[in-house]
Write a protein that holds these residues in place. Structure first.
Motif, PDB file in Angstrom:
ATOM      1  N   ASP A   2      15.601   5.759  -7.466  1.00  0.00           N
ATOM      2  CA  ASP A   2      15.138   4.904  -6.371  1.00  0.00           C
ATOM      3  C   ASP A   2      14.229   5.617  -5.375  1.00  0.00           C
ATOM      4  O   ASP A   2      13.398   4.979  -4.734  1.00  0.00           O
ATOM      5  CB  ASP A   2      16.343   4.357  -5.591  1.00  0.00           C
ATOM      6  N   ARG A   3      14.419   6.900  -5.201  1.00  0.00           N
ATOM      7  CA  ARG A   3      13.670   7.631  -4.173  1.00  0.00           C
ATOM      8  C   ARG A   3      12.995   8.874  -4.736  1.00  0.00           C
ATOM      9  O   ARG A   3      13.261   9.996  -4.293  1.00  0.00           O
ATOM     10  CB  ARG A   3      14.633   8.063  -3.039  1.00  0.00           C
ATOM     11  N   PRO A   4      12.147   8.678  -5.730  1.00  0.00           N
ATOM     12  CA  PRO A   4      11.495   9.861  -6.300  1.00  0.00           C
ATOM     13  C   PRO A   4      10.693  10.605  -5.219  1.00  0.00           C
ATOM     14  O   PRO A   4      10.083   9.984  -4.352  1.00  0.00           O
ATOM     15  CB  PRO A   4      10.571   9.271  -7.370  1.00  0.00           C
ATOM     16  N   GLN A   5      10.747  11.920  -5.284  1.00  0.00           N
ATOM     17  CA  GLN A   5       9.999  12.744  -4.337  1.00  0.00           C
ATOM     18  C   GLN A   5       8.729  13.226  -5.017  1.00  0.00           C
ATOM     19  O   GLN A   5       8.789  14.031  -5.935  1.00  0.00           O
ATOM     20  CB  GLN A   5      10.846  13.941  -3.894  1.00  0.00           C
TER      21      GLN A   5
ATOM     22  N   TRP B 105      14.401  -7.742   5.429  1.00  0.00           N
ATOM     23  CA  TRP B 105      13.881  -7.079   4.233  1.00  0.00           C
ATOM     24  C   TRP B 105      12.617  -6.296   4.581  1.00  0.00           C
ATOM     25  O   TRP B 105      12.449  -5.138   4.186  1.00  0.00           O
ATOM     26  CB  TRP B 105      13.589  -8.137   3.155  1.00  0.00           C
ATOM     27  N   LEU B 106      11.724  -6.944   5.338  1.00  0.00           N
ATOM     28  CA  LEU B 106      10.481  -6.284   5.731  1.00  0.00           C
ATOM     29  C   LEU B 106      10.749  -5.025   6.542  1.00  0.00           C
ATOM     30  O   LEU B 106      10.102  -3.997   6.355  1.00  0.00           O
ATOM     31  CB  LEU B 106       9.616  -7.246   6.552  1.00  0.00           C
ATOM     32  N   ALA B 107      11.724  -5.111   7.441  1.00  0.00           N
ATOM     33  CA  ALA B 107      12.041  -3.952   8.277  1.00  0.00           C
ATOM     34  C   ALA B 107      12.536  -2.792   7.408  1.00  0.00           C
ATOM     35  O   ALA B 107      12.116  -1.644   7.591  1.00  0.00           O
ATOM     36  CB  ALA B 107      13.090  -4.328   9.320  1.00  0.00           C
ATOM     37  N   ASP B 108      13.409  -3.099   6.459  1.00  0.00           N
ATOM     38  CA  ASP B 108      13.930  -2.052   5.584  1.00  0.00           C
ATOM     39  C   ASP B 108      12.827  -1.471   4.698  1.00  0.00           C
ATOM     40  O   ASP B 108      12.740  -0.263   4.497  1.00  0.00           O
ATOM     41  CB  ASP B 108      15.066  -2.603   4.700  1.00  0.00           C
ATOM     42  N   PHE B 109      12.011  -2.366   4.166  1.00  0.00           N
ATOM     43  CA  PHE B 109      10.896  -1.921   3.331  1.00  0.00           C
ATOM     44  C   PHE B 109       9.999  -0.966   4.118  1.00  0.00           C
ATOM     45  O   PHE B 109       9.642   0.119   3.648  1.00  0.00           O
ATOM     46  CB  PHE B 109      10.096  -3.131   2.855  1.00  0.00           C
ATOM     47  N   ALA B 110       9.649  -1.401   5.324  1.00  0.00           N
ATOM     48  CA  ALA B 110       8.755  -0.591   6.155  1.00  0.00           C
ATOM     49  C   ALA B 110       9.392   0.754   6.483  1.00  0.00           C
ATOM     50  O   ALA B 110       8.717   1.792   6.504  1.00  0.00           O
ATOM     51  CB  ALA B 110       8.403  -1.344   7.434  1.00  0.00           C
ATOM     52  N   HIS B 111      10.693   0.746   6.723  1.00  0.00           N
ATOM     53  CA  HIS B 111      11.384   1.996   7.032  1.00  0.00           C
ATOM     54  C   HIS B 111      11.232   3.000   5.887  1.00  0.00           C
ATOM     55  O   HIS B 111      10.911   4.169   6.101  1.00  0.00           O
ATOM     56  CB  HIS B 111      12.860   1.701   7.299  1.00  0.00           C
ATOM     57  N   GLY B 112      11.451   2.521   4.667  1.00  0.00           N
ATOM     58  CA  GLY B 112      11.317   3.401   3.507  1.00  0.00           C
ATOM     59  C   GLY B 112       9.889   3.878   3.310  1.00  0.00           C
ATOM     60  O   GLY B 112       9.639   5.049   3.028  1.00  0.00           O
ATOM     61  N   PHE B 113       8.951   2.964   3.476  1.00  0.00           N
ATOM     62  CA  PHE B 113       7.537   3.302   3.269  1.00  0.00           C
ATOM     63  C   PHE B 113       7.066   4.338   4.282  1.00  0.00           C
ATOM     64  O   PHE B 113       6.469   5.360   3.932  1.00  0.00           O
ATOM     65  CB  PHE B 113       6.697   2.029   3.383  1.00  0.00           C
ATOM     66  N   PHE B 114       7.361   4.070   5.558  1.00  0.00           N
ATOM     67  CA  PHE B 114       6.793   4.929   6.601  1.00  0.00           C
ATOM     68  C   PHE B 114       7.504   6.269   6.720  1.00  0.00           C
ATOM     69  O   PHE B 114       6.892   7.255   7.139  1.00  0.00           O
ATOM     70  CB  PHE B 114       6.755   4.202   7.940  1.00  0.00           C
ATOM     71  N   ALA B 115       8.795   6.310   6.369  1.00  0.00           N
ATOM     72  CA  ALA B 115       9.476   7.613   6.392  1.00  0.00           C
ATOM     73  C   ALA B 115       8.775   8.566   5.426  1.00  0.00           C
ATOM     74  O   ALA B 115       8.510   9.726   5.759  1.00  0.00           O
ATOM     75  CB  ALA B 115      10.946   7.441   6.023  1.00  0.00           C
ATOM     76  N   LEU B 116       8.442   8.055   4.244  1.00  0.00           N
ATOM     77  CA  LEU B 116       7.755   8.904   3.274  1.00  0.00           C
ATOM     78  C   LEU B 116       6.322   9.209   3.722  1.00  0.00           C
ATOM     79  O   LEU B 116       5.850  10.342   3.604  1.00  0.00           O
ATOM     80  CB  LEU B 116       7.747   8.226   1.900  1.00  0.00           C
ATOM     81  N   ALA B 117       5.643   8.190   4.259  1.00  0.00           N
ATOM     82  CA  ALA B 117       4.259   8.386   4.700  1.00  0.00           C
ATOM     83  C   ALA B 117       4.181   9.476   5.772  1.00  0.00           C
ATOM     84  O   ALA B 117       3.322  10.356   5.717  1.00  0.00           O
ATOM     85  CB  ALA B 117       3.684   7.070   5.235  1.00  0.00           C
ATOM     86  N   ARG B 118       5.092   9.411   6.730  1.00  0.00           N
ATOM     87  CA  ARG B 118       5.084  10.436   7.788  1.00  0.00           C
ATOM     88  C   ARG B 118       5.309  11.828   7.207  1.00  0.00           C
ATOM     89  O   ARG B 118       4.686  12.795   7.630  1.00  0.00           O
ATOM     90  CB  ARG B 118       6.169  10.121   8.826  1.00  0.00           C
ATOM     91  N   GLY B 119       6.199  11.894   6.238  1.00  0.00           N
ATOM     92  CA  GLY B 119       6.510  13.190   5.634  1.00  0.00           C
ATOM     93  C   GLY B 119       5.301  13.868   5.008  1.00  0.00           C
ATOM     94  O   GLY B 119       5.252  15.093   4.914  1.00  0.00           O
ATOM     95  N   TYR B 120       4.336  13.072   4.595  1.00  0.00           N
ATOM     96  CA  TYR B 120       3.162  13.648   3.946  1.00  0.00           C
ATOM     97  C   TYR B 120       1.889  13.443   4.764  1.00  0.00           C
ATOM     98  O   TYR B 120       0.788  13.624   4.252  1.00  0.00           O
ATOM     99  CB  TYR B 120       3.002  13.083   2.527  1.00  0.00           C
ATOM    100  N   GLY B 121       2.040  13.027   6.012  1.00  0.00           N
ATOM    101  CA  GLY B 121       0.867  12.860   6.866  1.00  0.00           C
ATOM    102  C   GLY B 121      -0.073  11.758   6.411  1.00  0.00           C
ATOM    103  O   GLY B 121      -1.289  11.823   6.630  1.00  0.00           O
ATOM    104  N   VAL B 122       0.489  10.732   5.754  1.00  0.00           N
ATOM    105  CA  VAL B 122      -0.328   9.634   5.228  1.00  0.00           C
ATOM    106  C   VAL B 122      -0.409   8.513   6.260  1.00  0.00           C
ATOM    107  O   VAL B 122       0.619   8.080   6.791  1.00  0.00           O
ATOM    108  CB  VAL B 122       0.269   9.093   3.919  1.00  0.00           C
ATOM    109  N   ALA B 123      -1.603   8.034   6.539  1.00  0.00           N
ATOM    110  CA  ALA B 123      -1.786   6.904   7.448  1.00  0.00           C
ATOM    111  C   ALA B 123      -1.960   5.616   6.652  1.00  0.00           C
ATOM    112  O   ALA B 123      -2.780   5.559   5.732  1.00  0.00           O
ATOM    113  CB  ALA B 123      -3.009   7.127   8.332  1.00  0.00           C
TER     114      ALA B 123
END
Lengths: 341, 341
Positions: free
Chosen positions: B191-194, B100-118
């Motif tokens: 589920d995946r608002p942009q 679950w953590l791995a999937d959660f992190a995948h979703g979180f960081f994919a979006l974070a990278r897209g917007y240059g968020v650390a």
């Protein structure tokens, strides 16, 4: 990021000007807060969630929850040597209970005012009781206390006393044990921790590494040691214990109370002081050359005690007063493993 | 403010450099993050909590939860016209489930990278599933979109389309209704608002007031109107609806599905577009003199639609295509009152 309940909190308990800071361009009531950081300073940011039954007993009063939710975050800022400034609050509640909200807000804002912290935004949500608080503060570049700054030979200090909150947690269902005044003191240490913000600011330029004791001294000091690539030796006889702690513990041991059954006979004080969390004292290391300055600060009202030294050899060693090595039976608190992993 | 699970998230999914920002002096792993705000900019800060069963359906996959928890906060920054920079994450979980953590992190960081968020810090805690995310960004002084900036005569715009997420929420237990492709589109909108971050940056200097549509257009536009001391008239025929929304709604209405029983026959589209939340589009107002510039932006790929005008008269009026006044039956989402207060 606002809701009717949040407006209630904001309106009744943080009237404009109560924690008025000139650096808040736009506070509660928009999609986000607008803030003006002081130029040339580094920003220090932390976020912690308190969950009912995990971070505070279910019988904790709302005012204490409001206090503690902010206090544990201010404690993180203190552990960095930062001066607090702004807070955001996300409150999840099973129901909108105006009395509960009023008490919560009272506890939160009393502490915020005491440290000049402005609540600049947040949210309330329906759900199982939990409180997330984010705080920010400032530190001059290079002045932050980091976990990786300890060096072999450093002296290890803690502020205040250890084990009080842990003992309070264990005694909360044993109302007959210990003098009421001592018990009340311990319970305040659990419910209303005082973040060591002022102490931290006085330690700027002295502390080479620091952490706050939230999960227990061994666990938290362990973070410093690992981050710094060093070890340490603690002198257990020097662990600072409060008179209330000593008195209640004596009463417990005389009565053989089951609350302390998991500790070693005669050494519950050591296990509690080493491994119980929630004291929110600072543990920090200083260059031994600064010992006189620390002693001067202690004489001038900064409560701190030298409890050991940093070693080049990895690992954390504990010694009793007679020099006997002491192997702690408990390491600290892990929220997922349960207590005493 | 770190834990083994959090270290797992940080280690496996945010390797140093993945979202490397030069303004992060010290990220995950100390008591707090050390950040260096750009000089001369204002800081924009927001904190939102998502609770399972309140802010997302209980059957939501972990990757979507990770995405959405960050997205709703980035949406708040977009509503201020801010450029995102840093995030803190406090995750409360019933148990430590590595998958679950791995999937959660995948979703979180994919979006974070897209917007240059650390991701610069945070915590995991045991408890009922909820996620608190705090994000910060920057805006030049005076450039933030505020809720109190609308003026009579302003044109009211929304980005994207409305009602998609609300319809998805109502259709999630009616698997037979609508074409699979259209249903999948709606579910992604839920589920995946942009977050409309890039759009917001292009609107700097144009939008006089803005908010993101999280609780429903009427409720959120209502915040702008109250803060600005104005009213508005909306032309319902102009509300932007997606093809998937129209197709699924037609299928629902043909089948008389109970999911939409509470809406007026033939007007479910209006009630959904006006009052359902979770679309995370921007609603903003602009000086009518700027209409040509907005049209040029729309032609250049910024999806936005003029849906009405700001009036001096207080209150929010809606008109159907033939000019008939329309009285919305639902106002929006209130977490404590339940839906449709």
């Amino acid at each position: 990021m606002s809701s009717p309940e949040f407006d209630l909190i904001a309106r009744h308990f943080a009237p404009p000007g109560a924690a008025g800071r000139g650096d808040v361009v736009l506070g509660i009531g928009d999609d986000a807060a607008l803030l003006r950081p002081p130029s040339g300073m580094e920003l220090v940011a932390t976020l912690d969630t308190l969950v009912a039954g995990v971070h505070f007993p279910l019988d904790t009063d709302a005012e204490s929850i409001g206090h503690k939710a902010l206090a544990v975050n201010l404690s993180d800022l203190a552990a960095m040597g930062a001066e607090p400034a702004w807070a955001l609050l996300a409150l999840t509640l099973p129901e909108a209970d105006e009395r509960w909200l009023a008490d919560f807000a009272h506890g939160f804002f009393a502490l915020a005012r005491g440290y000049g912290v402005a609540l600049v935004g947040g949210d309330t949500t329906r759900g199982p009781l939990s409180v997330s608080v984010q705080v920010q503060g400032f530190v001059p570049p290079g002045a932050a206390f980091r976990r990786d700054g300890a060096r072999p030979g450093d002296l290890i200090y803690v502020t205040g006393t250890l084990g009080d909150a842990g003992l309070a947690l264990r005694l909360r269902e044993a109302s007959a044990i210990g003098a009421p005044g001592a018990r009340a003191f311990l319970r305040l240490r659990l419910d209303r921790p005082q973040p060591r913000v002022q102490e931290a600011l006085r330690l700027r330029g002295l502390a080479r590494s620091a952490i706050d004791v939230s999960d227990g001294l061994l666990a938290d000091l362990g973070h410093i040691l690992r981050a710094s690539g060093v070890g340490a030796t603690l002198e257990l006889a020097r662990l600072p214990l409060s008179p209330a702690f000593r008195a209640c513990l004596a009463a417990v041991e005389a009565g053989g109370h089951p609350a302390l059954r998991s500790f070693r006979p005669g050494l519950a004080w050591a296990d509690l002081a080493l491994a119980s969390g929630d004291d929110y004292e600072l543990c920090f290391t200083v260059d031994p050359a600064h010992r006189p300055r620390l002693e001067a600060l202690a004489a001038d009202g900064l409560p701190c005690t030298c409890i050991g030294t940093v070693d080049a050899e990895a690992g954390l060693r504990c010694r009793l007063a007679d020099g006997t090595p002491y192997l702690p039976s408990r390491r600290g608190y892990d929220h997922f493993a349960g207590e005493g992993s």
